[in-house]
Design an enzyme around this catalytic site. Sequence first.
Site, PDB file in Angstrom:
ATOM      1  CG  HIS A  11      -0.256  -0.321   2.511  1.00 41.12           C
ATOM      2  ND1 HIS A  11      -0.155  -1.600   3.004  1.00 41.12           N
ATOM      3  CD2 HIS A  11       0.389   0.459   3.420  1.00 41.12           C
ATOM      4  CE1 HIS A  11       0.501  -1.598   4.156  1.00 41.12           C
ATOM      5  NE2 HIS A  11       0.834  -0.354   4.431  1.00 41.12           N
TER       6      HIS A  11
ATOM      7  CE1 TYR B 120      -7.696   5.764   3.239  1.00 41.70           C
ATOM      8  CE2 TYR B 120      -5.766   7.202   3.183  1.00 41.70           C
ATOM      9  CZ  TYR B 120      -7.036   6.905   3.651  1.00 41.70           C
ATOM     10  OH  TYR B 120      -7.649   7.758   4.542  1.00 41.70           O
ATOM     11  CB  THR B 121      -4.663  -1.233  -0.575  1.00 44.85           C
ATOM     12  OG1 THR B 121      -4.032  -1.588   0.655  1.00 44.85           O
ATOM     13  CG2 THR B 121      -4.215  -2.188  -1.670  1.00 44.85           C
TER      14      THR B 121
ATOM     15  CB  CYS C 103      -7.622  -6.375   5.072  1.00 40.66           C
ATOM     16  SG  CYS C 103      -7.215  -4.625   5.214  1.00 40.66           S
TER      17      CYS C 103
END
Length: 432
Positions: free
Chosen positions: A202, A219-220, A405
């Site tokens: 990320h 954030y991915t 996740c």
Amino acid sequence: ENTHTTSKRILAWHFYNFIGTRHSAAKDPKALCYLLLLPFASAPSHTYISHSLLALPSSVNNNINSFTTTTDWRQILHAHTHNFDTMLHITSLQMQSNAHCATAAYMMTMLLPCSAAQESSGDQVDDMQKLIVFAITAVCGLIGVVYLYKLLSGPPAPPKVLPFDDYQPLPLIKKKVLSHDTCRYTLGLPEGHVLGLPIGQHISLKFTGPDGKAVMRSYTPVTDDSRLGEVELVVKVYRPLLPKFPNGGLLSQHLDSLKIGQTILVKGPKGHLTYKGRGKFSTKPLGKPLEERSCAQIGMMAGGTGITPMLQILQAVFLNPKYRDGRTRVKLLYANQTPDDILVRQELEDLAAEFQDRLEIWYTVDRVGDKEKDWKYSTGFINTDMVQKHVMFEGDNKNTQVFMCGPPPMVKFACVPALKECGLTEKNWSIF
């Protein structure tokens, strides 16, 4: 003019045209071939030079007719070789691409020894001339093989933006509302570039808050390196909620406040898991050494925006030619508060429809509204029964790896205990 003078002029013209004005000799196979022949332009071995020029320049450049005529070529060729029909066939080919050029060079090397043998008799060709012919044959053949290999290997990879050792600004170029509290933000990259983020990792976003302190969140992206010039993030915007969350999510609100063209600071890559394709990945659990793992089956559990790394891996498994293998199976259990909160639902279900023999998706929500009376999925928190049915695979799960996740309480108090009850150990799962 004799053959030697004509050969020198033609060679010099092409050398200037392809190297002096437009091309790099280090990258262009045409330029390399001309450069290779240049030292021999003043050599006494006229026959070999004329044969080489006849095989290569007219094959790679249609504009040669503006310099010399077909009749000129026939006269030169007729005077120096009996392989007229064969050589004329090669020179008549319209070789335009690098691969064609390399092929012409390779074919040329096959004909040089034959032509030399027919042209030479007795003591006319000494050992040095034979050595020159052999050297040209070997080197040109190697050039042909190398460039054909490069062609078969595919086009060169586009340049990558990452890694960033320090935060760099990227502009917001698009914004799309996905739900009442979630948007898809598209950040711009230099033209022709890709982000270069390893699958499973990320990036970190940063801005300076009203109090002068730096605010950072990870954030991915939901796009991979098949997307040129841009990268997309799906972000849930956390508004202030009294009394539990009075300030809301500072970074998500800042990102949502940006106007098109404004920038946000980005750094990366970050993360301890890298998916390498075909069921193989590396992971570094906190405080433990790096591990290389492999599997034939992948289970996934995600909550809310925790779907983004899962979508990244799903795209790699099923869509990305570099990583897909046609055999890895995946099950995804995705938890949200309501059906309206399910992010990227259409993308997930499109994948499931296309790869229904290898991908299964199941949802669970906290509550269902009146408009979802036909809800066919689960309700309630993730539990052992859900995990057994919608994450585990039939038979032995020793070759299964599970990715998780989501909110820490979900992972710690629901997901991990359920996996343990299903017989898995920490060697079978990874947490983003």
